[in-house]
Design a protein around this motif. Structure first.
Motif, PDB file in Angstrom:
ATOM      1  N   LEU A  55     -17.916  -9.322   1.825  1.00 60.26           N
ATOM      2  CA  LEU A  55     -16.415  -8.912   1.743  1.00 60.26           C
ATOM      3  C   LEU A  55     -15.347 -10.180   1.602  1.00 60.26           C
ATOM      4  O   LEU A  55     -14.372 -10.251   0.717  1.00 60.26           O
ATOM      5  CB  LEU A  55     -15.914  -8.044   2.885  1.00 60.26           C
ATOM      6  N   LEU A  84     -12.727  -4.093 -10.194  1.00 62.51           N
ATOM      7  CA  LEU A  84     -12.112  -4.487  -8.830  1.00 62.51           C
ATOM      8  C   LEU A  84     -10.997  -5.304  -9.079  1.00 62.51           C
ATOM      9  O   LEU A  84      -9.674  -5.143  -8.666  1.00 62.51           O
ATOM     10  CB  LEU A  84     -12.711  -4.894  -7.509  1.00 62.51           C
ATOM     11  N   MET A 114     -10.354 -11.551  -5.375  1.00 64.97           N
ATOM     12  CA  MET A 114      -8.972 -10.697  -5.664  1.00 64.97           C
ATOM     13  C   MET A 114      -7.696 -11.028  -5.581  1.00 64.97           C
ATOM     14  O   MET A 114      -6.673 -10.910  -6.073  1.00 64.97           O
ATOM     15  CB  MET A 114      -8.998  -9.533  -4.344  1.00 64.97           C
ATOM     16  N   ARG A 122      -2.368 -12.524   2.168  1.00 63.15           N
ATOM     17  CA  ARG A 122      -2.924 -10.954   2.328  1.00 63.15           C
ATOM     18  C   ARG A 122      -4.571 -11.039   2.563  1.00 63.15           C
ATOM     19  O   ARG A 122      -4.755  -9.984   2.914  1.00 63.15           O
ATOM     20  CB  ARG A 122      -2.306 -10.290   1.282  1.00 63.15           C
ATOM     21  N   ALA A 123      -5.183 -11.724   1.693  1.00 62.29           N
ATOM     22  CA  ALA A 123      -6.663 -11.685   1.793  1.00 62.29           C
ATOM     23  C   ALA A 123      -7.043 -11.946   3.306  1.00 62.29           C
ATOM     24  O   ALA A 123      -8.026 -11.364   3.666  1.00 62.29           O
ATOM     25  CB  ALA A 123      -7.306 -12.693   0.717  1.00 62.29           C
ATOM     26  N   PHE A 134       0.889  -1.077  -0.084  1.00 60.47           N
ATOM     27  CA  PHE A 134       0.035   0.023   0.018  1.00 60.47           C
ATOM     28  C   PHE A 134       0.900   1.241  -0.176  1.00 60.47           C
ATOM     29  O   PHE A 134       2.195   1.065   0.510  1.00 60.47           O
ATOM     30  CB  PHE A 134      -1.054  -0.003   1.324  1.00 60.47           C
ATOM     31  N   THR A 143      -6.514   6.494  -0.793  1.00 63.17           N
ATOM     32  CA  THR A 143      -7.259   4.908  -0.721  1.00 63.17           C
ATOM     33  C   THR A 143      -8.120   4.880   0.105  1.00 63.17           C
ATOM     34  O   THR A 143      -9.231   4.392  -0.414  1.00 63.17           O
ATOM     35  CB  THR A 143      -5.906   3.954  -0.260  1.00 63.17           C
ATOM     36  N   HIS A 183      -6.911  -4.608  -8.955  1.00 63.76           N
ATOM     37  CA  HIS A 183      -5.916  -5.208  -8.233  1.00 63.76           C
ATOM     38  C   HIS A 183      -4.805  -5.788  -8.725  1.00 63.76           C
ATOM     39  O   HIS A 183      -3.846  -6.461  -8.094  1.00 63.76           O
ATOM     40  CB  HIS A 183      -6.606  -5.983  -7.125  1.00 63.76           C
ATOM     41  N   ILE A 195      -1.706 -10.091  -4.623  1.00 63.61           N
ATOM     42  CA  ILE A 195      -2.623 -10.318  -3.706  1.00 63.61           C
ATOM     43  C   ILE A 195      -3.000 -11.940  -3.477  1.00 63.61           C
ATOM     44  O   ILE A 195      -3.119 -12.779  -4.266  1.00 63.61           O
ATOM     45  CB  ILE A 195      -4.212  -9.917  -4.155  1.00 63.61           C
ATOM     46  N   TRP A 215      -6.163  -8.860   5.149  1.00 62.34           N
ATOM     47  CA  TRP A 215      -7.155  -7.950   4.961  1.00 62.34           C
ATOM     48  C   TRP A 215      -8.529  -7.992   5.513  1.00 62.34           C
ATOM     49  O   TRP A 215      -8.990  -7.067   6.177  1.00 62.34           O
ATOM     50  CB  TRP A 215      -7.675  -7.734   3.099  1.00 62.34           C
TER      51      TRP A 215
END
Ligand code: HEM
Length: 127
Positions: free
Chosen positions: A112, A70, A119, A83-84, A36, A43, A74, A79, A87
Protein backbone atom coordinates in the motif's frame (compact mmCIF):
# COMPACT_ATOMS: atom_id res chain seq x y z
CA UNK A 1 4.61 -25.58 -2.39
CA UNK A 2 1.35 -24.39 -0.88
CA UNK A 3 1.32 -20.63 -0.41
CA UNK A 4 -1.67 -19.07 1.26
CA UNK A 5 -2.99 -15.98 -0.53
CA UNK A 6 -2.91 -12.81 1.57
CA UNK A 7 -6.68 -12.53 0.96
CA UNK A 8 -7.16 -15.95 2.57
CA UNK A 9 -4.77 -15.19 5.43
CA UNK A 10 -6.60 -11.94 6.28
CA UNK A 11 -10.11 -13.20 5.57
CA UNK A 12 -13.05 -11.39 4.00
CA UNK A 13 -14.60 -10.40 7.32
CA UNK A 14 -11.44 -8.70 8.58
CA UNK A 15 -10.83 -7.05 5.21
CA UNK A 16 -14.35 -5.56 5.20
CA UNK A 17 -13.95 -4.34 8.80
CA UNK A 18 -10.61 -2.84 7.84
CA UNK A 19 -12.09 -0.88 4.93
CA UNK A 20 -14.98 0.39 7.07
CA UNK A 21 -12.59 1.45 9.88
CA UNK A 22 -10.34 3.12 7.27
CA UNK A 23 -13.09 5.24 5.64
CA UNK A 24 -14.45 6.20 9.06
CA UNK A 25 -11.04 7.82 9.66
CA UNK A 26 -10.79 9.26 6.13
CA UNK A 27 -14.16 10.95 6.60
CA UNK A 28 -12.92 12.72 9.73
CA UNK A 29 -9.41 13.58 8.51
CA UNK A 30 -8.91 17.30 7.80
CA UNK A 31 -6.52 16.66 4.86
CA UNK A 32 -8.60 13.87 3.26
CA UNK A 33 -12.30 14.55 3.89
CA UNK A 34 -12.40 17.58 1.51
CA UNK A 35 -11.56 15.48 -1.58
CA UNK A 36 -13.88 12.55 -0.74
CA UNK A 37 -17.67 12.35 -1.14
CA UNK A 38 -19.70 13.03 2.02
CA UNK A 39 -21.26 9.58 1.75
CA UNK A 40 -18.45 7.02 1.64
CA UNK A 41 -20.71 3.96 1.25
CA UNK A 42 -20.01 3.46 -2.45
CA UNK A 43 -16.31 4.33 -2.06
CA UNK A 44 -15.98 1.66 0.65
CA UNK A 45 -17.87 -0.89 -1.47
CA UNK A 46 -15.46 -0.35 -4.39
CA UNK A 47 -12.41 -0.47 -2.10
CA UNK A 48 -13.57 -3.83 -0.65
CA UNK A 49 -13.79 -5.13 -4.21
CA UNK A 50 -10.42 -3.67 -5.17
CA UNK A 51 -8.47 -4.85 -2.12
CA UNK A 52 -9.95 -8.35 -2.48
CA UNK A 53 -8.28 -8.71 -5.87
CA UNK A 54 -5.15 -6.75 -4.83
CA UNK A 55 -4.61 -9.40 -2.15
CA UNK A 56 -5.04 -12.29 -4.58
CA UNK A 57 -8.75 -12.97 -4.08
CA UNK A 58 -11.42 -13.04 -6.80
CA UNK A 59 -11.36 -10.11 -9.32
CA UNK A 60 -14.47 -8.42 -7.92
CA UNK A 61 -13.41 -4.89 -8.86
CA UNK A 62 -12.46 -5.69 -12.46
CA UNK A 63 -15.62 -7.75 -12.99
CA UNK A 64 -17.79 -4.73 -12.18
CA UNK A 65 -15.67 -1.70 -13.15
CA UNK A 66 -13.05 -2.92 -15.64
CA UNK A 67 -9.30 -2.44 -15.39
CA UNK A 68 -8.51 -0.52 -12.16
CA UNK A 69 -6.19 2.07 -13.86
CA UNK A 70 -5.76 3.41 -10.35
CA UNK A 71 -3.45 6.31 -11.13
CA UNK A 72 -5.74 7.53 -13.91
CA UNK A 73 -8.81 7.23 -11.65
CA UNK A 74 -7.05 9.41 -9.07
CA UNK A 75 -6.05 12.18 -11.51
CA UNK A 76 -9.26 14.20 -10.92
CA UNK A 77 -8.14 14.58 -7.28
CA UNK A 78 -5.12 16.49 -5.96
CA UNK A 79 -3.11 13.68 -4.37
CA UNK A 80 -0.25 15.41 -2.54
CA UNK A 81 2.54 13.85 -0.45
CA UNK A 82 0.75 15.11 2.68
CA UNK A 83 -2.46 13.36 1.59
CA UNK A 84 -0.60 10.14 0.80
CA UNK A 85 0.91 10.20 4.31
CA UNK A 86 -2.54 10.86 5.80
CA UNK A 87 -4.08 8.01 3.76
CA UNK A 88 -1.41 5.60 5.01
CA UNK A 89 -1.82 6.79 8.62
CA UNK A 90 -5.59 6.13 8.44
CA UNK A 91 -4.82 2.66 7.07
CA UNK A 92 -2.27 1.87 9.81
CA UNK A 93 -4.76 2.97 12.50
CA UNK A 94 -7.50 0.88 10.88
CA UNK A 95 -5.15 -2.13 10.85
CA UNK A 96 -4.55 -1.59 14.57
CA UNK A 97 -8.30 -1.32 15.18
CA UNK A 98 -9.16 -4.62 13.48
CA UNK A 99 -6.15 -6.40 14.98
CA UNK A 100 -4.33 -7.06 11.72
CA UNK A 101 -0.70 -7.74 12.61
CA UNK A 102 2.31 -9.88 11.83
CA UNK A 103 3.97 -10.53 8.46
CA UNK A 104 0.69 -10.40 6.53
CA UNK A 105 0.13 -6.85 7.81
CA UNK A 106 3.71 -5.80 7.09
CA UNK A 107 3.58 -7.12 3.50
CA UNK A 108 0.15 -5.58 2.84
CA UNK A 109 1.19 -2.21 4.28
CA UNK A 110 4.47 -2.21 2.29
CA UNK A 111 2.51 -2.71 -0.95
CA UNK A 112 0.00 0.00 0.00
CA UNK A 113 2.89 2.35 0.77
CA UNK A 114 4.29 1.90 -2.75
CA UNK A 115 0.86 2.19 -4.40
CA UNK A 116 0.16 5.38 -2.41
CA UNK A 117 3.43 6.95 -3.61
CA UNK A 118 2.42 6.07 -7.19
CA UNK A 119 -0.91 7.96 -6.76
CA UNK A 120 0.81 11.28 -5.93
CA UNK A 121 0.05 13.72 -8.75
CA UNK A 122 0.35 17.17 -7.10
CA UNK A 123 3.13 18.82 -5.03
CA UNK A 124 2.26 19.87 -1.48
CA UNK A 125 2.68 23.58 -2.21
CA UNK A 126 -0.12 23.61 -4.81
CA UNK A 127 -2.93 23.07 -2.31
C1 HEM B 1 -10.91 6.27 -5.07
C2 HEM B 1 -8.09 9.42 -2.73
C3 HEM B 1 -4.61 6.08 -2.44
C4 HEM B 1 -7.67 2.79 -4.22
C5 HEM B 1 -10.43 7.42 -4.50
C6 HEM B 1 -11.12 8.67 -4.45
C7 HEM B 1 -10.34 9.56 -3.82
C8 HEM B 1 -9.13 8.86 -3.43
C9 HEM B 1 -10.64 11.02 -3.50
C10 HEM B 1 -12.55 8.93 -5.04
C11 HEM B 1 -13.57 8.45 -4.07
C12 HEM B 1 -14.96 8.43 -4.69
O1 HEM B 1 -15.26 9.28 -5.54
O2 HEM B 1 -15.75 7.56 -4.30
C13 HEM B 1 -6.89 8.79 -2.45
C14 HEM B 1 -5.76 9.41 -1.78
C15 HEM B 1 -4.76 8.50 -1.73
C16 HEM B 1 -5.29 7.27 -2.33
C17 HEM B 1 -5.69 10.84 -1.23
C18 HEM B 1 -3.39 8.72 -1.16
C19 HEM B 1 -2.30 8.28 -1.76
C20 HEM B 1 -5.15 4.88 -2.87
C21 HEM B 1 -4.47 3.61 -2.82
C22 HEM B 1 -5.34 2.69 -3.32
C23 HEM B 1 -6.56 3.38 -3.68
C24 HEM B 1 -3.06 3.40 -2.26
C25 HEM B 1 -5.20 1.21 -3.50
C26 HEM B 1 -4.36 0.45 -2.84
C27 HEM B 1 -8.80 3.45 -4.62
C28 HEM B 1 -9.93 2.80 -5.29
C29 HEM B 1 -10.86 3.81 -5.55
C30 HEM B 1 -10.28 5.05 -5.03
C31 HEM B 1 -10.05 1.33 -5.64
C32 HEM B 1 -12.21 3.66 -6.27
C33 HEM B 1 -11.99 3.92 -7.75
C34 HEM B 1 -13.32 3.95 -8.50
O3 HEM B 1 -13.99 4.99 -8.49
O4 HEM B 1 -13.70 2.94 -9.08
N1 HEM B 1 -9.22 7.56 -3.87
N2 HEM B 1 -6.57 7.50 -2.75
N3 HEM B 1 -6.41 4.70 -3.39
N4 HEM B 1 -9.06 4.78 -4.48
FE1 HEM B 1 -7.80 6.14 -3.66
Amino acid sequence: ENKTLPFEAIGEGTLHRLVDAFYHRVGMHPDLAPIFPDDLTETARKQKQFLTQYLGGPPLYTNEHGHPMLRARHLPFEITPVRATAWLACMAEAMDEVGLDGPVREDFYARLYLTAQHMINTPDDET
